[in-house]
Design an enzyme around this catalytic site. Structure first.
Site, PDB file in Angstrom:
ATOM      1  N   SER A  16      55.575 137.149  42.201  1.00  0.00           N
ATOM      2  CA  SER A  16      56.369 136.584  41.100  1.00  0.00           C
ATOM      3  C   SER A  16      57.723 137.275  41.001  1.00  0.00           C
ATOM      4  CB  SER A  16      55.633 136.754  39.769  1.00  0.00           C
ATOM      5  OG  SER A  16      54.396 136.081  39.771  1.00  0.00           O
ATOM      6  N   ARG A  39      61.202 141.200  34.140  1.00  0.00           N
ATOM      7  CA  ARG A  39      59.991 140.987  33.324  1.00  0.00           C
ATOM      8  C   ARG A  39      60.221 139.952  32.225  1.00  0.00           C
ATOM      9  NH1 ARG A  39      55.093 143.679  33.343  1.00  0.00           N
ATOM     10  NH2 ARG A  39      55.095 145.119  35.061  1.00  0.00           N
ATOM     11  N   HIS A  42      60.144 136.630  33.885  1.00  0.00           N
ATOM     12  CA  HIS A  42      58.743 136.377  34.267  1.00  0.00           C
ATOM     13  C   HIS A  42      57.960 135.818  33.081  1.00  0.00           C
ATOM     14  CE1 HIS A  42      54.540 137.985  35.060  1.00  0.00           C
ATOM     15  NE2 HIS A  42      54.744 137.187  36.078  1.00  0.00           N
TER      16      HIS A  42
END
Lengths: 209, 209
Positions: A16, A39, A42
């Protein structure tokens, strides 16, 4: 015929994050800021989020240091406080959400504001040097900025201010970014939310990917 | 000079929902589907989400009826279970998340899968007629679909399957939408997440805006 898919959590994260680093425009960020932005993207599932992410100059360093030295994390909602991965926290930091405190209902009535905003009145004993994570309510972020206009109000180390939505979200984040009462991180515009906010906290808590 | 902003929660919701109904393309949805979609868009802060929202034909009716008659809500993460507004639930429905159960660690190791997927093995006693809310982990949604391939597995009433991200999220939601093992709602593509999932649950729990 059962569906086949990657079942190794570490491999899923790795893949990812590689996709995000390939697709997103992350130039101009420091290494630590990039980790935080990755993050946040994500959690959002949205590459274009990076256009709206803002870090004040000292955010990455100040927030990382605050958590490392034991700062509490003050959250506007249980979705934020429950999302924070406890095992990533460097100092078994307290994670506090006052929204369900029985005093909040009366406070909101007295102050003529939302419960989300009134709940911040119960933060005062914890605010000094704290990491603040607002992922839901624009009224909470506005209330915080107004509290901080009073110089006697304890000063948090940093503010992650990412409320989401159509009424007040953009305006409250613009107000945070313009006034910068302390080091801060935000996502300008309508996008935001508890998952993005949690992702930022989880990223400053630990460099581990 | 303090910031001024709307502090009446009901007025904020009303204004937000009016903006969404003005900006989003909601034609073709039934009245109940529109209510659900509006809340999902609200949680996402993203008008264009509507392009990717999918409701199976009986989803609105089946899920509303399931909650009204006391179905438990099975959630993949605490962010989902904690986000559900208890006061909206029509039958004091149980809200269950098994991710933190101490058995999950060993189950994940035995089944060679993620903790998010393994946690679903502990749902079996509650799955019959349940409302399932998966807002985070693609592996949980894939695992659920594989469980349901076994006809002896108890049948949930409905699945809200909206994991988010870059690896497996699109694929798992496509698999749900193509196979439709029961009535379901999803957001195709990378977008999704706990807030959108919670919004769908809160919408089927009550028509109140």
């Amino acid at each position: 015929m059962p569906y086949e898919y990657i079942t190794n959590a570490a491999a899923i994260y790795q893949k990812s994050f590689a996709i995000i680093r390939r697709e997103a425009q992350l130039k101009g960020l420091s290494e630590r800021e990039e980790q935080i932005a990755v993050r946040m993207i994500h959690a959002a599932g949205e590459i274009t989020l990076e256009k709206n992410i803002r870090f004040s100059q000292s955010f990455a360093e100040t927030s990382t240091k605050a958590l490392a030295t034991g700062a509490p994390i003050l959250c506007d909602t249980k979705m934020v406080s429950e999302g924070i991965t406890r095992s990533r926290l460097p100092a078994a930091n307290d994670v506090i959400c006052t929204l369900q405190d029985p005093r909040v209902h009366d406070l909101a009535r007295t102050l003529k504001t939302t419960r989300s905003a009134a709940a911040l009145e119960l933060w005062k004993n914890y605010m000094d040097g704290a990491v603040i994570a607002i992922g839901n309510a624009p009224t909470a972020l506005f209330h915080l900025l107004n509290m901080l206009e009073d110089q006697r109000c304890p000063r948090p180390a940093t503010i992650i201010g990412c409320p989401v939505g159509f009424v007040g979200a953009s305006e409250s984040k613009e107000a945070l970014w313009t006034s910068q009462p302390t080091s801060c991180c935000t996502v300008l515009g309508r996008l935001g939310g508890s998952a993005i906010t949690v992702a930022a906290v989880n990223a400053i808590a630990s460099c581990a990917e």
